[in-house]
Design a protein around this motif. Structure first.
Motif, PDB file in Angstrom:
ATOM      1  N   ASP A 197       1.017  12.640   4.000  1.00 31.22           N
ATOM      2  CA  ASP A 197       1.048  11.357   4.701  1.00 31.22           C
ATOM      3  C   ASP A 197       2.276  11.226   5.593  1.00 31.22           C
ATOM      4  O   ASP A 197       2.278  10.453   6.565  1.00 31.22           O
ATOM      5  CB  ASP A 197       1.021  10.200   3.699  1.00 31.22           C
ATOM      6  N   PHE A 220       6.284  11.874  -0.029  1.00 37.28           N
ATOM      7  CA  PHE A 220       4.984  11.301   0.343  1.00 37.28           C
ATOM      8  C   PHE A 220       3.941  12.337   0.751  1.00 37.28           C
ATOM      9  O   PHE A 220       2.821  11.968   1.108  1.00 37.28           O
ATOM     10  CB  PHE A 220       5.177  10.278   1.471  1.00 37.28           C
ATOM     11  N   ARG A 254       4.766   1.615   1.376  1.00 38.58           N
ATOM     12  CA  ARG A 254       5.884   2.212   0.638  1.00 38.58           C
ATOM     13  C   ARG A 254       6.579   3.280   1.481  1.00 38.58           C
ATOM     14  O   ARG A 254       7.808   3.378   1.489  1.00 38.58           O
ATOM     15  CB  ARG A 254       5.399   2.802  -0.686  1.00 38.58           C
ATOM     16  N   MET A 255       5.789   4.065   2.171  1.00 38.57           N
ATOM     17  CA  MET A 255       6.378   5.115   3.000  1.00 38.57           C
ATOM     18  C   MET A 255       7.156   4.509   4.160  1.00 38.57           C
ATOM     19  O   MET A 255       8.300   4.914   4.427  1.00 38.57           O
ATOM     20  CB  MET A 255       5.286   6.049   3.527  1.00 38.57           C
ATOM     21  N   THR A 286       0.845  -1.191   0.000  1.00 42.44           N
ATOM     22  CA  THR A 286       0.000   0.000   0.000  1.00 42.44           C
ATOM     23  C   THR A 286       0.884   1.246   0.000  1.00 42.44           C
ATOM     24  O   THR A 286       2.104   1.167   0.150  1.00 42.44           O
ATOM     25  CB  THR A 286      -0.889   0.020   1.253  1.00 42.44           C
ATOM     26  N   ASP A 287       0.262   2.411  -0.141  1.00 45.71           N
ATOM     27  CA  ASP A 287       1.033   3.653  -0.066  1.00 45.71           C
ATOM     28  C   ASP A 287       1.687   3.801   1.303  1.00 45.71           C
ATOM     29  O   ASP A 287       2.826   4.273   1.410  1.00 45.71           O
ATOM     30  CB  ASP A 287       0.122   4.853  -0.340  1.00 45.71           C
ATOM     31  N   ASP A 288       0.987   3.379   2.352  1.00 50.43           N
ATOM     32  CA  ASP A 288       1.574   3.447   3.689  1.00 50.43           C
ATOM     33  C   ASP A 288       2.752   2.490   3.809  1.00 50.43           C
ATOM     34  O   ASP A 288       3.769   2.826   4.439  1.00 50.43           O
ATOM     35  CB  ASP A 288       0.523   3.109   4.746  1.00 50.43           C
TER      36      ASP A 288
END
Length: 449
Positions: A390, A387, A363-364, A359-361
């Motif tokens: 976020d 990012f 990846r961060m 998810t984007d989270d």
């Protein structure tokens, strides 16, 4: 280092060669999903290939790799037929203009493969993928497998980096881990590959082994330094008998405790730095002119399933039983059981059985953990630039941890979350602060020091 600090921050945490880590992979990522991910690779993206050879002619009791013992070559020959089928199937799905910049042969013992089969395997790779003219080809080597025809075959496939597991040269330690390997034999391997033009040699050393002391480890480090390797990996032995049953052959009462492990690690690291090697992350050392040292100084050091790396490929494709790949969409792992892997490869080519879409989270947090593991600091401004809003969640978590920590293992310095010198041995533990999956209890891990 106070014993209280060691005990406080040496708990069991992941090694963070991926995020999310492997215990969080699931069966929802199967061959169909994997095929879609492979087909989405563009002609501008670069590829790295990992090939797993899951066989050894001796089973080292310390090893945590997916491998099996065999004294016959027939199982290996049959396995290679299936591996070539998977290579061909993956190659048909991947954009032919995507360029392979790195190939890594791991195991097990890739050097068990017979010379002609090794050359044929590389030919299959080159038939299936487009290779860069400057492709890096690294091979994990067991000195006990090697002879002149194998050295020549390794030269023919274009090997550029040789990686040798040493662990410890002391006879009592070697007997306790079932890994008999003399210094003289190891030196002969280094000499043989260098004569054939290999420009980089890596040696692995383990601390925390049964019967190991600071004195035996220091002797091993001195012997390794006499070989002038380009890189040295200094790993802590991961005792995980609940995962690897053969580790029950190692008596736990002769394993060094946390304090002794830390003393061994500190001694070896100090010796390597005094010899002119630059420390890389938590467990690697490299000559200042080596590409890994240069990458660290330039902020390009990466971390993947091979540990610290300069491999900047957009996608890592795992080939062979148990291999793990990392693609832009997520992670994927092949069937670990060799026989079932061969059935899948023979029937359809692909053998993926589990993985996870990121998810984007994810990846961060993966970026945060990689920054901590590779550079021991995190720039909030850089995180915000990548990012956006976020990133504020991470900024808050980092600030809270730094404010609550009374042991000075990390600090907030301007826009940066920085790990102090005292905190660097505990980078895995600090990285775990930002792991949103860890609290769910999946997976058991080795201690952090």
């Amino acid at each position: 280092m106070p014993d209280s600090l060691l005990k406080k921050y040496s708990g069991a945490v992941p090694r963070y060669t991926s995020y999310p880590t492997a215990p969080h992979f699931h069966e929802g990522v199967d061959t169909g999903v994997y095929a879609e991910w492979l087909q989405a690779i563009t002609d501008e993206q670069t590829l790295s290939l990992y090939l797993h050879i899951p066989y050894c002619d001796r089973l080292c009791w310390f090893c945590a790799c997916h491998t099996k013992h065999t004294l016959k070559y027939e199982p290996i020959a049959i396995y290679l037929e299936s591996l070539r089928k998977e290579i061909a199937a993956v190659g048909k799905l991947v954009n032919r203009d995507a360029v392979v910049t790195a190939v890594h042969f791991g195991g097990g013992s890739p050097t068990m493969v017979r010379p002609d089969d090794l050359v044929d395997l590389m030919a299959a790779l080159r038939d299936a993928f487009r290779f860069s003219d400057e492709v890096e080809i690294s091979v994990e080597m067991d000195p006990n497998d090697l002879d002149e025809p194998r050295y020549d075959a390794l030269a023919r496939i274009g090997m550029t980096r040789a990686s040798l597991g040493v662990q410890d040269f002391h006879p009592d330690v070697q007997r306790a881990i079932n890994r008999i390997q003399t210094f003289e034999h190891t030196k002969s391997v280094v000499d043989a590959v260098r004569v054939r033009g290999v420009h980089s040699v890596n040696c692995d050393i383990l601390y925390g082994l049964p019967h190991q002391t600071e004195e035996t480890l220091a002797d091993t480090v001195r012997d390794i330094l006499s070989l002038s390797p380009d890189r040295i990996a200094l790993f802590g032995y991961a005792h995980v008998p609940w995962m690897k049953k053969h580790q029950t052959m190692i008596r736990e009462d002769v394993l060094p405790g946390i304090e002794a492990r830390f003393a061994q690690m500190s001694l070896a690291a100090r010796m390597l730095v005094e010899a002119g090697y630059e420390p890389i992350g938590i467990d690697h050392f490299a000559r200042p002119t080596d590409s890994m040292a240069i990458a660290q100084r330039e902020g390009r050091l990466r971390r993947n399933f091979q540990g610290y790396t300069v491999d900047a490929a957009d996608a890592l494709i795992g080939l062979g039983a148990s291999s793990i790949g990392q693609l832009p969409q997520g992670y994927v792992q092949n069937m670990p059981a060799t026989g079932e892997y061969q059935r899948m490869a023979d029937n359809g080519g692909l053998a993926a059985v589990r993985g996870v879409a990121v998810t984007d989270d994810d990846r961060m947090r993966r970026r945060v953990i990689e920054e901590i593991m590779c550079r021991f600091e995190l720039s909030f401004d850089a995180l915000r630039a990548e990012f956006g809003a976020d990133a504020e969640a991470i900024v808050g978590e980092a600030g809270s941890f730094a404010a609550s920590n009374q042991d000075d293992i990390c600090r907030l310095v301007g826009d940066r979350f920085t790990i102090t010198e005292a905190g660097r041995p505990f980078a895995r533990t600090i990285a775990a602060v930002f792991d949103s999956y860890l609290a769910n209890g999946k997976g058991r891990h080795s201690i952090a020091v």
